[in-house]
Write a protein that holds these residues in place. Structure first.
Motif, short mmCIF file in Angstrom:
data_model
loop_
_atom_site.label_atom_id
_atom_site.label_comp_id
_atom_site.label_asym_id
_atom_site.label_seq_id
_atom_site.Cartn_x
_atom_site.Cartn_y
_atom_site.Cartn_z
N TYR A 190 50.84 68.58 6.03
CA TYR A 190 51.18 68.07 5.56
C TYR A 190 53.09 68.04 4.37
O TYR A 190 54.11 67.25 4.38
N HIS A 191 52.14 68.51 4.11
CA HIS A 191 53.69 68.90 2.41
C HIS A 191 54.28 70.06 2.47
O HIS A 191 55.19 69.62 2.53
N GLN A 192 54.29 71.21 3.77
CA GLN A 192 55.01 72.09 4.35
C GLN A 192 56.03 71.15 5.46
O GLN A 192 57.37 70.93 5.21
N THR A 195 56.35 68.40 14.90
CA THR A 195 54.71 68.30 14.66
C THR A 195 54.29 68.53 16.75
O THR A 195 52.94 68.58 16.67
N VAL A 253 55.43 61.34 5.46
CA VAL A 253 55.06 61.94 6.25
C VAL A 253 53.89 61.12 6.59
O VAL A 253 53.64 61.34 8.58
N LEU A 254 52.46 61.07 5.92
CA LEU A 254 51.40 61.25 6.32
C LEU A 254 51.54 58.95 6.08
O LEU A 254 50.61 59.10 7.89
N ALA A 307 59.04 63.02 1.11
CA ALA A 307 58.01 63.23 0.18
C ALA A 307 57.06 63.56 1.44
O ALA A 307 56.74 62.89 2.46
N PRO A 308 55.16 63.64 0.70
CA PRO A 308 54.49 64.33 1.44
C PRO A 308 54.04 63.12 2.18
O PRO A 308 53.16 62.33 3.20
N GLU A 309 53.62 62.28 1.11
CA GLU A 309 52.85 60.38 1.49
C GLU A 309 54.02 59.39 2.64
O GLU A 309 53.26 59.03 2.84
N ARG A 336 48.23 73.01 3.36
CA ARG A 336 48.54 71.94 2.83
C ARG A 336 50.27 71.71 4.67
O ARG A 336 51.07 71.84 3.86
N ALA A 370 56.53 67.74 5.06
CA ALA A 370 57.42 67.23 4.45
C ALA A 370 58.49 67.94 3.10
O ALA A 370 60.07 67.53 3.43
N GLU A 371 58.11 69.05 3.34
CA GLU A 371 59.68 70.30 2.35
C GLU A 371 60.59 70.35 3.48
O GLU A 371 61.89 70.43 3.59
#
Length: 161
Positions: free
Chosen positions: A27-29, A16, A41-42, A37-39, A25, A31-32
């Motif tokens: 945070y989803h990218q 980042t 990452v957050l 999981a996106p959660e 999205r 995470a992948e």
């Protein structure tokens, strides 16, 4: 106390530090990309923000690209006892991008409050600075505006992979 940073945190910082992915999205990218999981990452970013490992996550627009080519750092001599309250008021103006308290360097530099103002022309910047002067009223003992003369590349600290 030094905040603990594990290998996953480091990978997240590396992924980042040049900016979030420009997708709907991000945070989803991330995470992948990082296999989590996106959660997570957050939650990791939130923890690193709270612990001071990272200072902020935010958009940094290129003001030149969006038409703001006149940039003036307004500098103000205000009472030291009121600088925090006055700075909060000035910093709350929608046209002030950043505002902060700095020590004076008398006798050459009497200013202790700084506020960055952008505009499409010097006249626009000066009009906005006049609004700040009106807001400060009698607390403003003197001020000046320092206009940018060139663009400097701005980047934060980067860590190696």
């Amino acid at each position: 106390m030094k905040a603990a940073v594990d290998a996953v945190d480091r990978r997240l910082v590396l992924a980042t530090q040049s900016g979030l992915p420009l997708v709907s999205r991000p945070y989803h990218q991330l995470a992948e990309q990082l296999g989590m999981a996106p959660e997570e990452v957050l939650s990791r970013l939130t923890r690193m923000l709270e612990n001071g490992v990272i200072r902020r996550i935010g958009a940094v627009p290129n003001h030149y690209a969006i038409g703001y080519t006149a940039n003036g750092m307004s500098v103000w001599d205000v009472p030291d006892a009121r600088v925090d309250a006055l700075g909060a008021s000035v910093g709350g103006l929608d046209f002030v991008t950043h505002c902060y308290h700095r020590p004076r360097q008398p006798p050459e530099w009497p200013y202790n409050l700084f506020a960055m103002v952008h505009g499409s022309s010097r006249a626009e910047v000066l009009a906005k600075v006049a609004e700040i002067a009106g807001l400060l009223g009698s607390d403003c003992r003197s001020y000046d505006v320092l206009f940018s003369t060139r663009i400097l590349k701005k980047t934060g600290l980067r860590i190696g992979g």
